[in-house]
Every structure is written in structure tokens, then in C-alpha cells.
Motif scaffolding. Structure first.
Motif, short mmCIF file in Angstrom:
data_model
loop_
_atom_site.label_atom_id
_atom_site.label_comp_id
_atom_site.label_asym_id
_atom_site.label_seq_id
_atom_site.Cartn_x
_atom_site.Cartn_y
_atom_site.Cartn_z
N ALA A 13 -35.64 -72.95 -47.42
CA ALA A 13 -35.48 -74.26 -48.12
C ALA A 13 -37.07 -74.59 -48.98
O ALA A 13 -37.83 -73.98 -48.35
CB ALA A 13 -35.50 -75.38 -47.11
N PRO A 14 -37.14 -74.97 -49.88
CA PRO A 14 -38.44 -75.49 -50.66
C PRO A 14 -39.00 -76.43 -49.79
O PRO A 14 -38.70 -77.01 -49.03
CB PRO A 14 -37.69 -75.89 -51.82
CG PRO A 14 -36.58 -76.61 -51.64
CD PRO A 14 -35.66 -75.83 -50.81
N PRO A 15 -40.25 -76.21 -49.97
CA PRO A 15 -41.25 -77.01 -48.94
C PRO A 15 -41.23 -78.57 -49.62
O PRO A 15 -40.63 -78.98 -50.59
CB PRO A 15 -42.77 -76.62 -49.34
CG PRO A 15 -42.51 -75.92 -50.93
CD PRO A 15 -41.00 -75.45 -50.96
N PRO A 16 -41.90 -79.26 -48.96
CA PRO A 16 -41.95 -81.03 -49.28
C PRO A 16 -42.81 -81.13 -50.65
O PRO A 16 -43.55 -80.08 -50.79
CB PRO A 16 -42.47 -81.62 -47.97
CG PRO A 16 -42.25 -80.58 -46.80
CD PRO A 16 -42.22 -79.26 -47.38
N VAL A 17 -42.48 -82.05 -51.27
CA VAL A 17 -43.16 -82.08 -52.54
C VAL A 17 -44.00 -83.42 -52.66
O VAL A 17 -43.19 -84.47 -51.88
CB VAL A 17 -42.31 -82.03 -53.55
CG1 VAL A 17 -41.64 -80.46 -53.88
CG2 VAL A 17 -40.93 -83.03 -53.66
N VAL A 18 -44.76 -83.78 -53.44
CA VAL A 18 -45.51 -84.68 -53.67
C VAL A 18 -45.01 -85.39 -55.02
O VAL A 18 -45.17 -84.66 -56.08
CB VAL A 18 -47.07 -84.60 -53.72
CG1 VAL A 18 -47.77 -85.72 -54.16
CG2 VAL A 18 -47.64 -83.97 -52.24
N PRO A 19 -44.70 -86.39 -55.14
CA PRO A 19 -43.87 -87.09 -56.32
C PRO A 19 -45.13 -87.10 -57.45
O PRO A 19 -44.70 -86.80 -58.52
CB PRO A 19 -43.73 -88.55 -56.02
CG PRO A 19 -43.53 -88.46 -54.34
CD PRO A 19 -44.36 -87.52 -54.05
N SER A 20 -46.43 -87.17 -57.40
CA SER A 20 -47.18 -87.07 -58.56
C SER A 20 -47.28 -85.80 -58.95
O SER A 20 -48.08 -85.65 -60.08
CB SER A 20 -48.57 -87.78 -58.08
OG SER A 20 -49.29 -86.99 -57.06
N ASP A 21 -46.84 -84.62 -58.27
CA ASP A 21 -47.22 -83.25 -58.69
C ASP A 21 -46.12 -82.73 -59.30
O ASP A 21 -46.33 -81.50 -59.99
CB ASP A 21 -47.91 -82.56 -57.84
CG ASP A 21 -49.23 -83.05 -56.93
OD1 ASP A 21 -49.79 -83.84 -58.01
OD2 ASP A 21 -49.53 -82.69 -55.79
N VAL A 22 -44.82 -83.08 -59.10
CA VAL A 22 -43.59 -82.37 -59.10
C VAL A 22 -42.71 -83.16 -60.22
O VAL A 22 -42.50 -84.23 -60.05
CB VAL A 22 -43.06 -82.06 -57.88
CG1 VAL A 22 -41.58 -81.47 -58.09
CG2 VAL A 22 -43.78 -81.00 -56.94
#
Length: 251
Positions: A13-22
Motif C-alpha cells: 500500500a502507498p504510505p500515508p500522505v500529507v495534504p500540503s505535499d501531494v
């Protein structure tokens, strides 16, 4: 340099993401919603609509759907929710953003001629014809024995009318030029997405262009479905697994 296609053999699974970066880019059929016997039978449930609303709020200007369906089709299925994010339809041949509005080429007469041949063939053999703004689809999921004939017809019409032939899951499509990778490049140039890392989620061979461009731009592709050679970096088993991943980043 574009990603080399390798078998995605493990569920990673893809790792968790930070909204401001992705920035998040989603295919529609087979990715956000399960495939159905016919295009019109696809179910868009309220849980998905609610999740899209929250994603649009958490990732302002950094969510997009890039689909083989036309924007008109997506609007009919998603309603007002489709207005909350960027949309690219017809494999990137048309797009709609807050900045540019709806941008699309004119439907050529050659496509209408090819579409009529598809309609006639579908009616004669119990197949499903799908009308699109800048394409025409022929689905043989309910009659797989017709696959060789459907493909041969599509190849003939593509050569005769100068149209792009696109293979999909139990279907063939003729369309005007465009690809999902080019659509991703156009969308990520927007002020809201500029400088972000693209994550592209898709299930079909038509999504490989999106995986490759996401990788080329420093992001990743995420294959939804069974292992196969792919340019995607990560893989999730199915639509339900993607929905769980979305739920996880919204918690």
C-alpha cells in the motif's frame, strides 16, 4: 526518464500522505468504483461521494479524476460533487478546471462514422455500445466470444478513420488523441498543484501513461487490482482496498 514496467507482485500500500505535499489523481471505473457488466450499471454509492467531498476539502485544488469516460458521463454519475475538483475525461482529450473551464476538441466527423459502425455491430451481436463525447466504446463483457471480431473491427475503423484505438477490460474504444499522462501534466501545472507530488491511482492498461508521468514528476503510480507488468510503484488489491486507504488518510 519514465518508469520501467515491472511485475507488481506484492500488495504494498502507498504510505500515508500529507495534504500540503501531494496531489491525488484517480481513474474512475475499476479504481473508485467497481466494474459492472455494462457502463451504465456502475454504482456510485453515497460513501464515495462523501469521501470525495472531504478529499476536496482536505486537499484543496489537489484532487482530480482522470477517466476514459467523458466529462458529461462523470457529471451524470457524480452530480454536484464533480464540480469540486479538476476532471479530465475521454482519456485526457477534454478537461475541466476552475481556472480554464471546460476545454475540449470538436468531435470529428470521422469519429461519428466509426461510432455508427460500432452501434450497428453491437446491435447485431448483443454487445454494448457506449457513446462518449470524444470516443466510442464497444463492450463485449457479456459476450466474450465476440472479442476477436470486435478487435478486428476496431483495428479496421482506426486505420480507415485515423482514430486512436484503445484496448480496455473486455472492451475496445476508438477516440480522438489524448492520454492520461498528458492530462496529469496539464493538471499538475495549476497553481494549486504546482510543486506537489503526484499520486496516480488506476487499474487498467490505459492508466500506465499516468503511472509513468507520475513517476517522471517525482511521484508514484498505484495499481488497483491483480499483479501484472506495470510502471506503478505500489499496488492495492481492489476498489475496496483503495477506499480503505482513502478512509485512513481522512481519519
Amino acid at each position: 526518464m519514465l518508469a520501467e514496467r515491472q511485475p507488481a507482485t506484492e500488495v504494498l500500500a502507498p504510505p500515508p500522505v500529507v495534504p500540503s505535499d501531494v496531489s491525488l489523481f484517480f481513474d474512475f471505473d475499476g479504481t473508485l468504483v467497481d466494474l459492472a457488466a455494462t457502463p451504465d450499471a456502475v454504482v456510485v454509492d453515497q460513501r464515495l461521494l462523501d469521501a470525495l467531498d472531504i478529499l476536496a476539502d482536505r486537499f484543496p485544488g489537489r484532487v482530480a479524476i482522470i477517466s476514459g469516460r467523458s466529462i458529461t458521463q462523470l457529471d451524470a454519475m457524480l452530480g454536484r460533487h464533480a464540480q469540486l475538483f479538476a476532471v479530465a475525461g475521454s482519456h485526457g482529450a477534454e478537461r475541466r478546471t476552475l481556472q480554464d473551464g471546460h476545454v475540449a476538441a470538436e468531435r470529428p466527423a470521422s469519429l461519428e462514422a466509426a461510432a455508427e459502425s460500432f452501434r450497428t455491430f453491437a446491435d447485431a451481436n448483443g454487445l454494448v455500445y457506449e457513446a462518449k463525447s470524444l470516443g466510442a466504446g464497444l463492450h463485449y463483457r457479456m459476450a466474450p466470444a465476440f472479442e476477436p471480431d470486435a478487435v478486428a473491427l476496431a483495428e479496421h475503423l482506426s486505420a480507415t478513420h485515423g482514430l486512436t484505438l484503445q484496448r480496455g477490460k473486455m472492451m475496445v474504444e476508438l477516440r480522438t488523441p489524448g492520454d492520461k499522462g498528458a492530462a496529469l501534466r496539464q493538471l499538475i501545472a495549476s497553481p494549486e498543484m504546482a510543486g506537489s507530488t503526484p499520486y496516480f491511482f488506476g487499474d487498467d492498461v490505459t492508466d500506465e501513461d499516468g503511472f509513468e508521468v507520475a513517476h517522471d514528476l517525482g511521484g508514484v503510480g498505484v495499481l488497483i487490482g491483480d499483479p501484472r507488468p506495470t510502471a506503478a510503484t505500489y499496488r492495492l488489491d481492489d476498489v475496496a482496498a483503495l477506499r480503505r486507504w482513502i478512509d485512513g488518510i481522512l481519519e
